[in-house]
Scaffold this motif. Structure first.
Motif, mmCIF file in Angstrom:
data_model
loop_
_atom_site.group_PDB
_atom_site.id
_atom_site.type_symbol
_atom_site.label_atom_id
_atom_site.label_comp_id
_atom_site.label_asym_id
_atom_site.label_seq_id
_atom_site.Cartn_x
_atom_site.Cartn_y
_atom_site.Cartn_z
ATOM 1 N N THR A 118 189.284 4.717 84.461
ATOM 2 C CA THR A 118 189.832 3.449 85.422
ATOM 3 C C THR A 118 190.189 2.862 84.217
ATOM 4 O OG1 THR A 118 188.391 1.952 85.588
ATOM 5 C CG2 THR A 118 187.640 3.840 87.100
ATOM 6 N N SER A 119 190.888 2.090 84.683
ATOM 7 C CA SER A 119 191.861 1.025 84.119
ATOM 8 C C SER A 119 191.035 -0.654 84.038
ATOM 9 C CB SER A 119 192.418 -0.255 84.988
ATOM 10 O OG SER A 119 193.085 -0.834 86.395
ATOM 11 N N LYS A 120 189.500 -0.705 84.659
ATOM 12 C CA LYS A 120 188.411 -1.114 83.388
ATOM 13 C C LYS A 120 187.793 -0.932 82.725
ATOM 14 C CE LYS A 120 188.885 -3.450 88.584
ATOM 15 N NZ LYS A 120 187.673 -3.972 89.530
ATOM 16 N N PRO A 121 187.688 -1.520 81.974
ATOM 17 C CA PRO A 121 186.220 -0.647 81.009
ATOM 18 C C PRO A 121 185.505 -0.357 81.068
ATOM 19 C CG PRO A 121 187.944 -2.977 79.722
ATOM 20 C CD PRO A 121 187.806 -2.850 81.086
ATOM 21 N N GLY A 122 184.856 0.483 81.284
ATOM 22 C CA GLY A 122 182.932 0.762 81.489
ATOM 23 C C GLY A 122 183.164 1.542 82.601
ATOM 24 N N GLN A 123 183.865 2.078 83.098
ATOM 25 C CA GLN A 123 184.012 3.232 84.418
ATOM 26 C C GLN A 123 185.126 3.975 84.243
ATOM 27 O OE1 GLN A 123 183.907 -0.934 87.441
ATOM 28 N NE2 GLN A 123 185.968 -0.176 87.510
ATOM 29 N N GLY A 124 184.676 4.792 84.552
ATOM 30 C CA GLY A 124 185.169 6.207 85.340
ATOM 31 C C GLY A 124 184.969 6.790 86.833
ATOM 32 N N ILE A 125 186.263 7.661 86.930
ATOM 33 C CA ILE A 125 185.904 7.856 88.237
ATOM 34 C C ILE A 125 185.808 9.826 88.139
ATOM 35 C CG2 ILE A 125 187.255 9.139 91.003
ATOM 36 C CD1 ILE A 125 188.627 6.137 90.189
ATOM 37 N N TRP A 126 184.990 10.229 89.119
ATOM 38 C CA TRP A 126 185.105 11.466 89.165
ATOM 39 C C TRP A 126 185.070 12.587 91.426
ATOM 40 C CZ3 TRP A 126 178.828 12.373 87.970
ATOM 41 C CH2 TRP A 126 178.727 12.312 87.008
ATOM 42 N N THR A 127 185.675 13.329 91.266
ATOM 43 C CA THR A 127 186.208 13.994 92.270
ATOM 44 C C THR A 127 184.818 15.588 91.827
ATOM 45 O OG1 THR A 127 187.931 12.831 93.156
ATOM 46 C CG2 THR A 127 187.820 14.837 93.926
ATOM 47 N N LEU A 128 184.240 15.427 92.908
ATOM 48 C CA LEU A 128 183.494 16.773 93.272
ATOM 49 C C LEU A 128 184.388 17.520 94.590
ATOM 50 C CD1 LEU A 128 180.332 15.216 92.514
ATOM 51 C CD2 LEU A 128 181.907 16.420 90.241
ATOM 52 N N ALA A 129 184.322 18.609 94.479
ATOM 53 C CA ALA A 129 184.839 19.772 94.874
ATOM 54 C C ALA A 129 183.157 20.392 95.710
ATOM 55 C CB ALA A 129 185.881 20.749 95.159
ATOM 56 N N TYR A 130 182.813 19.215 97.377
ATOM 57 C CA TYR A 130 181.770 20.995 97.243
ATOM 58 C C TYR A 130 181.615 22.175 98.162
ATOM 59 C CZ TYR A 130 179.234 16.002 96.625
ATOM 60 O OH TYR A 130 177.853 15.134 95.715
ATOM 61 N N ARG A 131 180.369 22.531 97.717
ATOM 62 C CA ARG A 131 180.737 23.423 99.153
ATOM 63 C C ARG A 131 179.287 23.807 99.795
ATOM 64 N NH1 ARG A 131 181.258 29.416 98.650
ATOM 65 N NH2 ARG A 131 179.792 29.503 97.233
ATOM 66 N N THR A 132 179.474 23.569 100.717
ATOM 67 C CA THR A 132 178.111 24.217 101.161
ATOM 68 C C THR A 132 177.296 24.824 101.703
ATOM 69 O OG1 THR A 132 177.698 21.868 102.583
ATOM 70 C CG2 THR A 132 175.988 23.011 103.168
ATOM 71 N N LEU A 148 182.434 6.151 91.548
ATOM 72 C CA LEU A 148 182.834 4.796 90.700
ATOM 73 C C LEU A 148 181.442 5.823 90.143
ATOM 74 C CD1 LEU A 148 184.981 3.212 89.506
ATOM 75 C CD2 LEU A 148 183.637 1.873 90.580
ATOM 76 N N LEU A 149 181.673 5.488 88.457
ATOM 77 C CA LEU A 149 180.460 5.441 87.347
ATOM 78 C C LEU A 149 181.062 4.752 86.469
ATOM 79 C CD1 LEU A 149 181.168 8.547 88.567
ATOM 80 C CD2 LEU A 149 178.872 8.739 87.351
ATOM 81 N N ARG A 150 179.254 4.794 86.483
ATOM 82 C CA ARG A 150 179.441 3.707 84.677
ATOM 83 C C ARG A 150 180.010 4.645 82.910
ATOM 84 N NH1 ARG A 150 175.251 1.812 87.265
ATOM 85 N NH2 ARG A 150 175.098 -0.676 87.654
ATOM 86 N N ARG A 151 180.636 4.171 82.209
ATOM 87 C CA ARG A 151 180.616 4.995 81.089
ATOM 88 C C ARG A 151 179.682 4.757 80.420
ATOM 89 N NH1 ARG A 151 186.985 5.401 79.390
ATOM 90 N NH2 ARG A 151 185.857 6.833 78.057
ATOM 91 N N ARG A 152 179.637 5.624 78.922
ATOM 92 C CA ARG A 152 178.353 5.520 78.105
ATOM 93 C C ARG A 152 178.475 4.122 77.300
ATOM 94 N NH1 ARG A 152 174.706 8.606 76.753
ATOM 95 N NH2 ARG A 152 175.503 10.163 77.883
#
Length: 160
Positions: A118-132, A148-152
Protein backbone atom coordinates in the motif's frame (compact mmCIF):
# COMPACT_ATOMS: atom_id res chain seq x y z
CA UNK A 1 7.86 -9.21 27.91
CA UNK A 2 5.45 -11.87 26.61
CA UNK A 3 4.04 -11.84 23.09
CA UNK A 4 0.46 -10.91 22.32
CA UNK A 5 -1.84 -13.94 22.10
CA UNK A 6 -2.99 -14.52 18.55
CA UNK A 7 -0.16 -12.49 17.06
CA UNK A 8 1.03 -14.23 13.93
CA UNK A 9 4.38 -14.91 12.45
CA UNK A 10 3.10 -14.64 8.86
CA UNK A 11 3.54 -11.23 7.30
CA UNK A 12 2.44 -9.79 3.95
CA UNK A 13 5.74 -10.77 2.33
CA UNK A 14 5.30 -14.43 3.26
CA UNK A 15 2.63 -15.18 0.65
CA UNK A 16 2.82 -14.36 -3.04
CA UNK A 17 0.48 -14.65 -6.00
CA UNK A 18 -0.23 -18.30 -6.74
CA UNK A 19 0.30 -19.57 -3.18
CA UNK A 20 -2.55 -21.80 -2.05
CA UNK A 21 -3.92 -22.61 1.39
CA UNK A 22 -6.30 -25.28 2.69
CA UNK A 23 -8.23 -24.97 5.92
CA UNK A 24 -9.65 -27.78 8.02
CA UNK A 25 -13.13 -29.17 7.44
CA UNK A 26 -16.33 -29.18 9.43
CA UNK A 27 -19.34 -31.47 9.11
CA UNK A 28 -22.57 -29.49 8.88
CA UNK A 29 -25.17 -30.46 11.49
CA UNK A 30 -28.75 -29.54 12.33
CA UNK A 31 -27.30 -27.43 15.12
CA UNK A 32 -25.39 -25.25 12.64
CA UNK A 33 -28.57 -24.43 10.74
CA UNK A 34 -30.71 -23.77 13.81
CA UNK A 35 -28.06 -21.66 15.55
CA UNK A 36 -27.35 -19.64 12.38
CA UNK A 37 -31.08 -18.98 11.93
CA UNK A 38 -31.33 -17.83 15.55
CA UNK A 39 -28.23 -15.68 15.34
CA UNK A 40 -29.17 -13.96 12.08
CA UNK A 41 -32.98 -14.08 12.03
CA UNK A 42 -32.84 -16.01 8.74
CA UNK A 43 -35.72 -18.44 9.40
CA UNK A 44 -36.27 -19.42 5.74
CA UNK A 45 -38.00 -22.80 5.40
CA UNK A 46 -35.31 -24.22 3.05
CA UNK A 47 -33.03 -24.32 6.09
CA UNK A 48 -35.43 -25.46 8.81
CA UNK A 49 -38.31 -27.43 7.28
CA UNK A 50 -37.38 -30.85 5.85
CA UNK A 51 -40.64 -31.32 3.94
CA UNK A 52 -40.47 -27.85 2.44
CA UNK A 53 -36.85 -28.32 1.31
CA UNK A 54 -37.67 -31.67 -0.29
CA UNK A 55 -40.73 -30.23 -2.04
CA UNK A 56 -38.44 -27.50 -3.39
CA UNK A 57 -36.28 -30.17 -5.03
CA UNK A 58 -33.48 -30.60 -2.51
CA UNK A 59 -32.44 -33.87 -0.84
CA UNK A 60 -33.16 -32.23 2.52
CA UNK A 61 -32.64 -28.99 4.39
CA UNK A 62 -29.78 -26.90 3.04
CA UNK A 63 -27.31 -24.68 4.84
CA UNK A 64 -27.68 -20.92 4.62
CA UNK A 65 -25.34 -19.47 1.97
CA UNK A 66 -23.88 -16.90 4.39
CA UNK A 67 -23.24 -19.72 6.88
CA UNK A 68 -21.13 -21.56 4.30
CA UNK A 69 -19.28 -18.34 3.49
CA UNK A 70 -18.62 -17.54 7.16
CA UNK A 71 -17.40 -21.06 7.86
CA UNK A 72 -14.92 -20.79 4.98
CA UNK A 73 -13.57 -17.49 6.26
CA UNK A 74 -13.39 -18.83 9.82
CA UNK A 75 -11.88 -22.21 9.01
CA UNK A 76 -9.07 -20.59 7.00
CA UNK A 77 -8.09 -18.57 10.07
CA UNK A 78 -7.12 -21.87 11.68
CA UNK A 79 -4.15 -22.06 9.30
CA UNK A 80 -2.56 -19.30 11.38
CA UNK A 81 -1.93 -16.93 8.49
CA UNK A 82 -4.13 -14.09 9.70
CA UNK A 83 -2.32 -13.11 12.91
CA UNK A 84 -0.96 -9.95 11.28
CA UNK A 85 -4.18 -8.85 9.59
CA UNK A 86 -4.92 -5.22 10.43
CA UNK A 87 -8.30 -5.12 8.66
CA UNK A 88 -10.66 -7.24 6.63
CA UNK A 89 -11.45 -5.22 3.50
CA UNK A 90 -14.44 -7.12 2.17
CA UNK A 91 -15.87 -9.69 -0.23
CA UNK A 92 -16.41 -9.83 -3.96
CA UNK A 93 -17.86 -12.23 -6.50
CA UNK A 94 -19.77 -14.45 -4.03
CA UNK A 95 -21.41 -17.40 -5.79
CA UNK A 96 -23.23 -20.35 -4.25
CA UNK A 97 -22.66 -23.11 -6.80
CA UNK A 98 -24.19 -26.16 -5.07
CA UNK A 99 -26.30 -26.80 -1.95
CA UNK A 100 -24.68 -27.75 1.35
CA UNK A 101 -26.70 -30.43 3.14
CA UNK A 102 -26.72 -31.58 6.73
CA UNK A 103 -24.00 -34.23 6.91
CA UNK A 104 -21.78 -32.61 4.27
CA UNK A 105 -18.20 -31.87 5.31
CA UNK A 106 -16.84 -28.65 3.84
CA UNK A 107 -13.41 -27.06 3.89
CA UNK A 108 -11.96 -23.87 2.39
CA UNK A 109 -9.22 -23.61 -0.18
CA UNK A 110 -7.79 -20.22 -1.11
CA UNK A 111 -5.32 -18.95 -3.67
CA UNK A 112 -3.50 -15.64 -3.41
CA UNK A 113 -4.59 -13.76 -6.54
CA UNK A 114 -3.11 -10.37 -5.63
CA UNK A 115 -0.43 -9.21 -3.21
CA UNK A 116 0.44 -5.54 -3.35
CA UNK A 117 2.03 -3.01 -1.04
CA UNK A 118 0.00 0.00 0.00
CA UNK A 119 1.04 3.64 -0.04
CA UNK A 120 1.54 3.44 3.73
CA UNK A 121 4.82 1.95 4.91
CA UNK A 122 4.51 -1.30 6.79
CA UNK A 123 1.26 -2.47 5.11
CA UNK A 124 0.27 -4.70 2.22
CA UNK A 125 -2.91 -6.20 0.80
CA UNK A 126 -3.68 -9.80 -0.06
CA UNK A 127 -6.64 -10.84 -2.17
CA UNK A 128 -7.60 -14.49 -1.82
CA UNK A 129 -9.85 -16.45 -4.19
CA UNK A 130 -11.77 -18.90 -2.00
CA UNK A 131 -13.40 -22.19 -2.93
CA UNK A 132 -15.57 -24.01 -0.44
CA UNK A 133 -15.34 -27.73 -1.22
CA UNK A 134 -17.44 -30.65 0.06
CA UNK A 135 -16.39 -34.21 0.84
CA UNK A 136 -17.07 -35.25 -2.77
CA UNK A 137 -14.63 -32.64 -4.11
CA UNK A 138 -17.47 -30.47 -5.40
CA UNK A 139 -17.14 -26.71 -5.19
CA UNK A 140 -20.18 -25.40 -3.32
CA UNK A 141 -19.20 -21.72 -3.08
CA UNK A 142 -16.65 -19.29 -4.50
CA UNK A 143 -15.74 -15.75 -3.49
CA UNK A 144 -12.79 -13.43 -3.12
CA UNK A 145 -11.78 -11.57 0.00
CA UNK A 146 -9.13 -8.94 0.68
CA UNK A 147 -7.11 -8.24 3.82
CA UNK A 148 -4.81 -5.45 4.97
CA UNK A 149 -1.69 -6.88 6.63
CA UNK A 150 1.37 -5.80 8.51
CA UNK A 151 4.61 -6.07 6.59
CA UNK A 152 7.66 -7.68 8.12
CA UNK A 153 9.52 -5.09 10.23
CA UNK A 154 12.52 -3.95 8.19
CA UNK A 155 11.11 -5.85 5.19
CA UNK A 156 12.82 -5.34 1.86
CA UNK A 157 11.54 -4.21 -1.47
CA UNK A 158 7.97 -3.92 -2.67
CA UNK A 159 8.53 -6.53 -5.39
CA UNK A 160 6.31 -9.59 -5.12
Amino acid sequence: MSSVTGQGHVFWEDLTVGDTLRGPGVTITDSHLVQWAGLTGDWVSLHLDESYAQAAGFAGRIAHGPLSLSLSLGLLTQTGIFGNVKAWLGLDEVRATAPVLIGDTVHPEAEVTAARPTSKPGQGIWTLAYRTVNQRGETVMTFSSSFLLRRRPGGGSDAV
